[in-house]
Write a protein that holds these residues in place. Structure first.
Motif, PDB file in Angstrom:
ATOM      1  N   VAL A  33     -43.391 -10.712  27.962  1.00 21.59           N
ATOM      2  CA  VAL A  33     -42.137 -10.383  27.446  1.00 21.59           C
ATOM      3  C   VAL A  33     -41.723 -12.016  27.185  1.00 21.59           C
ATOM      4  CG1 VAL A  33     -41.692  -8.128  28.311  1.00 21.59           C
ATOM      5  CG2 VAL A  33     -41.034 -10.013  29.524  1.00 21.59           C
ATOM      6  N   LEU A  35     -37.904 -14.068  26.866  1.00 23.04           N
ATOM      7  CA  LEU A  35     -36.644 -14.004  27.186  1.00 23.04           C
ATOM      8  C   LEU A  35     -36.002 -15.139  26.383  1.00 23.04           C
ATOM      9  CD1 LEU A  35     -34.199 -12.918  29.062  1.00 23.04           C
ATOM     10  CD2 LEU A  35     -34.631 -14.899  30.455  1.00 23.04           C
ATOM     11  N   TYR A  43     -28.668 -12.992  26.891  1.00 19.83           N
ATOM     12  CA  TYR A  43     -29.916 -13.135  26.771  1.00 19.83           C
ATOM     13  C   TYR A  43     -30.656 -11.808  26.048  1.00 19.83           C
ATOM     14  CZ  TYR A  43     -29.855 -17.643  29.364  1.00 19.83           C
ATOM     15  OH  TYR A  43     -29.554 -18.527  30.003  1.00 19.83           O
ATOM     16  N   LEU A  45     -34.236  -9.699  25.897  1.00 14.95           N
ATOM     17  CA  LEU A  45     -35.453  -9.692  26.317  1.00 14.95           C
ATOM     18  C   LEU A  45     -36.340  -8.942  25.391  1.00 14.95           C
ATOM     19  CD1 LEU A  45     -37.384  -9.912  29.054  1.00 14.95           C
ATOM     20  CD2 LEU A  45     -36.904  -7.574  29.313  1.00 14.95           C
ATOM     21  N   THR A  46     -37.512  -9.322  24.753  1.00 13.99           N
ATOM     22  CA  THR A  46     -38.464  -8.906  23.963  1.00 13.99           C
ATOM     23  C   THR A  46     -39.892  -8.773  24.220  1.00 13.99           C
ATOM     24  OG1 THR A  46     -38.412 -11.012  22.575  1.00 13.99           O
ATOM     25  CG2 THR A  46     -36.618  -8.962  21.766  1.00 13.99           C
TER      26      THR A  46
END
Length: 75
Positions: A33, A35, A43, A45-46
């Motif tokens: 992932v 950040l 922030y 998360l992806t």
């Protein structure tokens, strides 16, 4: 909103994502992932996307190469 708790993992700290979040992000054990800092100061998360990473490298190189030009254009 999902509240996460920071926990010790060996000599490091980490967070555990609940199943609901993992399902929405389509993540499984071992997935990477990213950040990133959001413009609002928080922030995001992806999931890791290798194509996006390649695009960012090209963009960063362009910004480095044309730094002075970009600075003049921003004024």
């Amino acid at each position: 909103m999902i509240e996460l708790k920071v926990v010790r993992v060996g000599n490091s700290l980490g967070v555990r994502l609940p199943r609901e979040a993992l399902n929405r992000l389509h993540l499984e054990d071992g997935d990477r992932v990213i950040l990133t800092e959001s413009p609002e100061g928080g922030y995001r998360l992806t999931p890791y996307d290798p194509e996006f990473e390649c695009q960012m490298k090209v963009a960063e190189e362009g910004m480095r190469r044309y730094r002075n030009t970009l600075k003049v254009l921003s004024e």
